[in-house]
Scaffold this active site. Structure first.
Site, PDB file in Angstrom:
ATOM      1  CD  GLN A   1       5.930 -41.529  72.969  1.00 45.68           C
ATOM      2  OE1 GLN A   1       5.437 -42.394  73.704  1.00 45.68           O
ATOM      3  NE2 GLN A   1       6.074 -41.717  71.673  1.00 45.68           N
ATOM      4  N   GLY A   2       5.677 -36.795  75.153  1.00 44.17           N
ATOM      5  CA  GLY A   2       4.556 -35.869  74.946  1.00 44.17           C
ATOM      6  C   GLY A   2       4.210 -35.737  73.481  1.00 44.17           C
TER       7      GLY A   2
ATOM      8  CB  SER B   1       3.227 -43.482  79.831  1.00 47.99           C
ATOM      9  OG  SER B   1       2.169 -44.005  79.086  1.00 47.99           O
TER      10      SER B   1
ATOM     11  CD  GLU C   1       5.522 -45.912  71.325  1.00 43.95           C
ATOM     12  OE1 GLU C   1       5.561 -45.024  70.445  1.00 43.95           O
ATOM     13  OE2 GLU C   1       4.890 -45.785  72.383  1.00 43.95           O
TER      14      GLU C   1
ATOM     15  CB  SER D   1      -5.325 -47.963  67.323  1.00 48.52           C
ATOM     16  OG  SER D   1      -5.554 -47.486  66.015  1.00 48.52           O
TER      17      SER D   1
ATOM     18  CD  GLU E   1      -8.982 -50.194  64.913  1.00 43.23           C
ATOM     19  OE1 GLU E   1      -8.139 -49.656  65.659  1.00 43.23           O
ATOM     20  OE2 GLU E   1      -9.816 -51.011  65.339  1.00 43.23           O
TER      21      GLU E   1
HETATM   22  C1  LIG Z   1      -1.685 -47.175  78.030  1.00 40.51           C
HETATM   23  C2  LIG Z   1      -1.442 -46.040  77.091  1.00 40.51           C
HETATM   24  C3  LIG Z   1      -0.287 -45.299  77.216  1.00 40.51           C
HETATM   25  C4  LIG Z   1      -0.063 -44.214  76.367  1.00 40.51           C
HETATM   26  N1  LIG Z   1       1.068 -43.483  76.537  1.00 40.51           N
HETATM   27  C5  LIG Z   1       1.306 -42.411  75.759  1.00 40.51           C
HETATM   28  C6  LIG Z   1       2.455 -41.597  75.960  1.00 40.51           C
HETATM   29  O1  LIG Z   1       3.261 -41.845  76.860  1.00 40.51           O
HETATM   30  N2  LIG Z   1       2.632 -40.523  75.182  1.00 40.51           N
HETATM   31  C7  LIG Z   1       1.773 -40.213  74.174  1.00 40.51           C
HETATM   32  O2  LIG Z   1       2.024 -39.243  73.462  1.00 40.51           O
HETATM   33  N3  LIG Z   1       0.645 -40.953  73.954  1.00 40.51           N
HETATM   34  C8  LIG Z   1       0.409 -42.038  74.720  1.00 40.51           C
HETATM   35  N4  LIG Z   1      -0.729 -42.806  74.515  1.00 40.51           N
HETATM   36  C9  LIG Z   1      -1.707 -42.360  73.534  1.00 40.51           C
HETATM   37  C10 LIG Z   1      -1.796 -43.227  72.277  1.00 40.51           C
HETATM   38  O3  LIG Z   1      -0.705 -43.041  71.431  1.00 40.51           O
HETATM   39  C11 LIG Z   1      -3.113 -42.847  71.578  1.00 40.51           C
HETATM   40  O4  LIG Z   1      -4.180 -43.218  72.465  1.00 40.51           O
HETATM   41  C12 LIG Z   1      -3.289 -43.542  70.251  1.00 40.51           C
HETATM   42  O5  LIG Z   1      -2.393 -43.034  69.299  1.00 40.51           O
HETATM   43  C13 LIG Z   1      -4.745 -43.411  69.711  1.00 40.51           C
HETATM   44  O6  LIG Z   1      -5.104 -42.066  69.695  1.00 40.51           O
HETATM   45  P1  LIG Z   1      -6.494 -41.575  70.340  1.00 40.51           P
HETATM   46  O7  LIG Z   1      -6.558 -42.121  71.728  1.00 40.51           O
HETATM   47  O8  LIG Z   1      -6.542 -40.090  70.181  1.00 40.51           O
HETATM   48  O9  LIG Z   1      -7.630 -42.257  69.493  1.00 40.51           O
HETATM   49  P2  LIG Z   1      -8.171 -41.800  68.069  1.00 40.51           P
HETATM   50  O10 LIG Z   1      -7.023 -41.445  67.183  1.00 40.51           O
HETATM   51  O11 LIG Z   1      -9.221 -40.772  68.282  1.00 40.51           O
HETATM   52  O12 LIG Z   1      -8.820 -43.124  67.539  1.00 40.51           O
HETATM   53  C14 LIG Z   1     -10.109 -43.581  67.962  1.00 40.51           C
HETATM   54  C15 LIG Z   1     -10.452 -44.836  67.181  1.00 40.51           C
HETATM   55  O13 LIG Z   1     -10.529 -44.560  65.771  1.00 40.51           O
HETATM   56  C16 LIG Z   1      -9.649 -45.407  65.052  1.00 40.51           C
HETATM   57  N5  LIG Z   1      -9.031 -44.679  63.940  1.00 40.51           N
HETATM   58  C17 LIG Z   1      -8.473 -43.445  63.989  1.00 40.51           C
HETATM   59  N6  LIG Z   1      -7.971 -43.109  62.790  1.00 40.51           N
HETATM   60  C18 LIG Z   1      -8.227 -44.135  61.950  1.00 40.51           C
HETATM   61  C19 LIG Z   1      -7.947 -44.393  60.572  1.00 40.51           C
HETATM   62  N7  LIG Z   1      -7.296 -43.501  59.816  1.00 40.51           N
HETATM   63  N8  LIG Z   1      -8.351 -45.573  60.039  1.00 40.51           N
HETATM   64  C20 LIG Z   1      -8.993 -46.510  60.797  1.00 40.51           C
HETATM   65  N9  LIG Z   1      -9.306 -46.312  62.113  1.00 40.51           N
HETATM   66  C21 LIG Z   1      -8.906 -45.155  62.679  1.00 40.51           C
HETATM   67  C22 LIG Z   1      -8.585 -45.845  66.047  1.00 40.51           C
HETATM   68  O14 LIG Z   1      -8.013 -47.081  65.701  1.00 40.51           O
HETATM   69  C23 LIG Z   1      -9.411 -45.947  67.331  1.00 40.51           C
HETATM   70  O15 LIG Z   1     -10.058 -47.190  67.399  1.00 40.51           O
HETATM   71  C24 LIG Z   1      -0.998 -43.894  75.350  1.00 40.51           C
HETATM   72  C25 LIG Z   1      -2.164 -44.657  75.212  1.00 40.51           C
HETATM   73  C26 LIG Z   1      -2.404 -45.714  76.079  1.00 40.51           C
HETATM   74  C27 LIG Z   1      -3.650 -46.519  75.910  1.00 40.51           C
END
Ligand SMILES: Cc1cc2nc3c(=O)[nH]c(=O)nc-3n(C[C@H](O)[C@H](O)[C@H](O)COP(=O)(O)OP(=O)(O)OC[C@H]3O[C@@H](n4cnc5c(N)ncnc54)[C@H](O)[C@@H]3O)c2cc1C
Length: 402
Positions: A131-132, A166, A249, A380, A382
């Site tokens: 999933q990209g 992933s 999901e 997440s 939040e």
């Molecule tokens: C094990 C694992 C597998 C994954 N697999 C995939 C996959 O296959 N394909 C894919 O596309 N992605 C995948 N992801 C990515 C996942 O979807 C993102 O990590 C997730 O959406 C959070 O984005 P970020 O890491 O950029 O964090 P950010 O969006 O930068 O967030 C950082 C922090 O800020 C908080 N935050 C951000 N915005 C807000 C808001 N508006 N209000 C309150 N708090 C906020 C978040 O809760 C978090 O604590 C995977 C992640 C993990 C951990």
């Protein structure tokens, strides 16, 4: 929702149990691979296992028969998932992305030929999917993604970067979101594509995570040419596809976790009876007993919330924003449950899978580390609270995060 099983559902359940007992040697297969040490062996095993299930008619229980599914009901799918988890059977390799996310997206938004082309091979594990969606600056705020797909003749040329993808390294296809109209409001200029991961111009760089495994990767797209038929759901209609995927999901995919949490709780209870500290059996420790009892209550609460969600899907055909309640609840509960595991192990909690002195195969430290991921992926905690506040409770919007 009627929680009593019909005679047909009982018969179906017995059929699943009988098959799992007859194939129990395969169930032990996953214990023989240390995932961090031998990811390739583990992946090959999971592919074989899914093929075996597919050949026996156990892959895609509620999918239409014409696409290789069993054509059974959602309740039967739930029964099958529960029985698999109860038998501690390994998951299907393609389950978390191919079957649970990409399949429903193609069923809802795909053309007839896309359905015939892709769906059966998802079920048989002939083609593994990734999933990209996420990018370095577009995770929670997914609609800010910057990977572009430029239409040229009968193709789309894709350039950009994805992150946390992933199973990218093991995938044959990727469901990709890319910007096709940079001038449109950000949610409206995105399209969804079904991408062959062997296309020239794709580079995959695995990322090692805290458990020692490299489950996900960075994926780079350098002028990758996609045929027009790879577009899923129409040009600039990608956000609708993304919402279908995220709803699945967060909601339906949780079904398989509930029984897993229940069996893990039973393992924790056995562990508490077998371990002693300062001469006292841990199951006699009043604080630990309170925590295990609380954990049991939460696992039951999760079960009934999942049943409620299944009932809603049976009525409306798709999961609603309430699926965020389930996602938030199971992922936070998982962390609490695995912390109890670490507490029970005490100093042994530092011993991981390759340690000679590990307890229970080293599963608890790994599960504890892994449990943090659940509160991040698929949105997440939040973000789930924001969705519940805005879309379930009708409170004012805070921002436009996914
Ligand atoms: C094990 C694992 C597998 C994954 N697999 C995939 C996959 O296959 N394909 C894919 O596309 N992605 C995948 N992801 C990515 C996942 O979807 C993102 O990590 C997730 O959406 C959070 O984005 P970020 O890491 O950029 O964090 P950010 O969006 O930068 O967030 C950082 C922090 O800020 C908080 N935050 C951000 N915005 C807000 C808001 N508006 N209000 C309150 N708090 C906020 C978040 O809760 C978090 O604590 C995977 C992640 C993990 C951990």
């Amino acid at each position: 929702m009627d929680l009593n099983r019909t005679p047909e559902e009982e018969r179906f359940c017995n059929q699943v149990r009988t098959w799992l007992i007859a194939n129990q040697d395969d169930l032990k297969g996953d214990r023989t691979y240390d995932q961090a040490e031998n990811m390739d062996g583990w992946m090959a095993f999971l592919k074989r296992w899914q093929r075996k299930l597919y050949d026996a008619g156990w892959s895609g229980i509620s999918w239409p028969k014409e696409y290789g599914g069993r054509g059974a009901t959602i309740i039967e799918e739930l029964i099958f998932t529960e029985e698999m988890a109860r038998a501690k059977a390994p998951n299907l390799m393609n389950i978390s992305i191919g079957i649970e996310l990409v399949g429903p997206a193609i069923i809802h938004h795909g053309t007839g030929s896309q359905k015939m082309r892709y769906l059966p091979k998802i079920l048989s594990a002939e083609e593994i999917w990734s999933q990209g969606f996420s990018e370095p600056d577009a995770g929670s705020d997914l609609a800010s993604l910057r990977t572009v797909a430029v239409e040229k003749d009968d193709q789309f040329i894709v350039t950009g970067q994805k992150v946390w993808t992933s199973w990218a390294e093991y995938s044959d296809y990727c469901i990709l979101l890319a910007r096709t109209d940079p001038k449109a409001p950000k949610h409206k200029g995105i399209s969804c594509f079904l991408v062959d991961m062997r296309s020239p111009g794709i580079t995959i760089r695995p990322t090692v995570q805290i458990t020692g495994e490299a489950e996900f990767s960075e994926v780079f797209f350098d002028a990758v040419c996609l045929p027009r038929e790879s577009l899923l759901g129409g040009i600039n209609e990608g956000w609708k596809v993304a919402m279908t995927i995220l709803a699945h999901e967060r909601g339906t995919s949780a079904i398989k976790y509930q029984i897993r949490f229940r069996t893990e709780l039973e393992d924790l209870i056995s562990l508490s009876k077998s371990m002693t500290r300062d001469g006292q059996v841990l199951s006699e420790d009043p604080l630990l007993r309170q925590k295990l009892a609380q954990c049991y209550i939460e696992v039951e609460v999760l079960k009934y919330n999942i049943y409620r969600s299944v009932s809603q899907i049976m009525q409306s055909g798709k999961p609603g924003p309430e699926s965020s309640i389930i996602k938030l609840f199971w992922s936070e509960m998982d962390r609490r449950q695995k912390e109890i595991g670490m507490e029970l192990l005490g100093i042994y909690s530092q011993l991981v899978q390759n340690s000679k002195w590990k307890v229970d195969g080293g599963q608890w430290p790994r599960a504890f580390l892994w449990s943090r991921a659940g509160t991040i992926y698929a949105g997440s905690s939040e973000i789930q609270r924001n969705i519940i506040a805005e879309r379930v409770l009708g409170l004012p919007k805070s921002n436009d995060a996914k």
